[in-house]
Scaffold this active site. Structure first.
Site, PDB file in Angstrom:
ATOM      1  N   CYS A 127       0.933  -1.005   0.067  1.00  0.00           N
ATOM      2  CA  CYS A 127       0.038   0.173  -0.125  1.00  0.00           C
ATOM      3  C   CYS A 127       0.790   1.312   0.007  1.00  0.00           C
ATOM      4  O   CYS A 127       1.467   1.639  -0.994  1.00  0.00           O
ATOM      5  CB  CYS A 127      -0.995   0.092   1.213  1.00  0.00           C
ATOM      6  SG  CYS A 127      -2.489   1.191   0.917  1.00  0.00           S
ATOM      7  N   HIS A 186      -3.841  -4.905   0.262  1.00  0.00           N
ATOM      8  CA  HIS A 186      -3.381  -5.324   1.461  1.00  0.00           C
ATOM      9  C   HIS A 186      -2.995  -6.593   1.569  1.00  0.00           C
ATOM     10  O   HIS A 186      -4.022  -7.520   1.877  1.00  0.00           O
ATOM     11  CB  HIS A 186      -4.419  -4.829   2.651  1.00  0.00           C
ATOM     12  CG  HIS A 186      -4.230  -3.329   3.035  1.00  0.00           C
ATOM     13  ND1 HIS A 186      -3.782  -2.906   4.066  1.00  0.00           N
ATOM     14  CD2 HIS A 186      -4.758  -2.147   2.244  1.00  0.00           C
ATOM     15  CE1 HIS A 186      -3.956  -1.566   4.276  1.00  0.00           C
ATOM     16  NE2 HIS A 186      -4.568  -1.362   2.987  1.00  0.00           N
ATOM     17  N   GLU A 243      -1.446  -8.538   3.648  1.00  0.00           N
ATOM     18  CA  GLU A 243      -1.398  -9.088   4.847  1.00  0.00           C
ATOM     19  C   GLU A 243      -3.043  -9.899   5.167  1.00  0.00           C
ATOM     20  O   GLU A 243      -2.963 -10.439   6.166  1.00  0.00           O
ATOM     21  CB  GLU A 243      -1.069  -8.081   6.081  1.00  0.00           C
ATOM     22  CG  GLU A 243      -2.414  -7.210   6.379  1.00  0.00           C
ATOM     23  CD  GLU A 243      -2.476  -5.888   5.651  1.00  0.00           C
ATOM     24  OE1 GLU A 243      -3.423  -4.739   5.777  1.00  0.00           O
ATOM     25  OE2 GLU A 243      -1.780  -5.858   4.518  1.00  0.00           O
TER      26      GLU A 243
END
Length: 253
Positions: A128, A229, A231
């Site tokens: 990001c 994102h 994650e």
């Protein structure tokens, strides 16, 4: 009397820990509330720390301090995290009315980390904001508020949720080769995005509306930035695994 090694404490475990690549993670510094105290702390979300550890790396937090780039020579990889908007002054633009959380000190510390890592050939993964910084470092610019450009809020859904954005990957790119796919649905939550690409920056993934969702630095073995994102999904486990594997090969092992 001989004492048996406890699980995870014997010589084999020590060798495993020593062979794990050391991954520096850019940390945030700011106010938090702990127990009954309001303090300033340096921290990173556990998803990133856990993601690196689960992939076999040893995560180390890097505070946004002047001179922190000197530790890059001791790292096997650098992970740059999401966070506040990049200061538009870095690409000669005025702030947009919707700009938020600009932190010039963190910008400068992370740009210095990035430059040192690229100069050393240290593998880099930016997520990001990390991808945006990679582009800005190389002289690129950012769209400061994507909803005005694309006419929808899929990249920035209301509240603290994540939008599901289909992206197309260049199968010949480093990212495409590592993930082994040319289409992916990724979790997004960003209102800024890459505009003019910087020197040596090569886009490698795009949303359906044309927004660049991943970039790479030409001439580097691994310098990848993803706008989504990772994650939280979007082949994140595979991406963290590929990144740590490259760090292991390029490191001291």
């Amino acid at each position: 009397m001989a004492v048996l090694n406890q699980p995870g404490t014997g010589p084999a475990s020590a060798r495993t820990a020593e062979s794990a690549p050391v991954i520096g993670i850019s940390a945030h510094s700011g106010p938090i509330h702990v127990a009954v105290f309001d303090i300033t702390a340096t921290f990173a979300a556990s998803q990133f720390v856990d993601g690196v550890a689960a992939a076999g790396g040893r995560p180390v937090l890097l505070p946004p301090l002047p001179g922190i780039e000197s530790v890059v020579r001791r790292l096997d990889g650098l992970l740059l995290l999401p966070g506040p908007d990049v200061d538009p002054a870095l690409y000669a633009a005025d702030p947009h009315p919707r700009s938020r959380g600009i932190n010039p000190e963190r910008d400068l510390a992370e740009l210095a980390l990035l430059e040192a890592a690229l100069n050393a050939g240290t593998p880099v993964l930016g997520i990001c904001r990390g991808a945006q910084l990679l582009n800005v470092l190389r002289g690129g610019t950012l769209h400061q508020h994507l909803p005005e450009l694309v006419g929808h809020d899929r990249h920035l859904p209301p509240g603290n949720g994540y939008g599901d954005e289909p992206v197309v990957l260049d199968p010949s790119s480093r990212l495409g080769e590592l993930l082994g796919v040319d289409e992916l649905t990724v979790p997004c939550h960003h209102h800024q995005g890459i505009d003019k690409v910087g020197f040596g920056i090569e886009p490698s993934a795009w949303a359906a509306d044309g927004v660049i969702e991943a970039i790479e630095v030409a001439g580097q073995d691994f310098a990848v930035g993803v706008q989504w994102h990772a994650e939280r999904g979007g082949a994140g486990k595979e991406l963290f695994g590929a990144f740590v594997d490259v760090c292991r090969v390029n490191g001291r092992f």
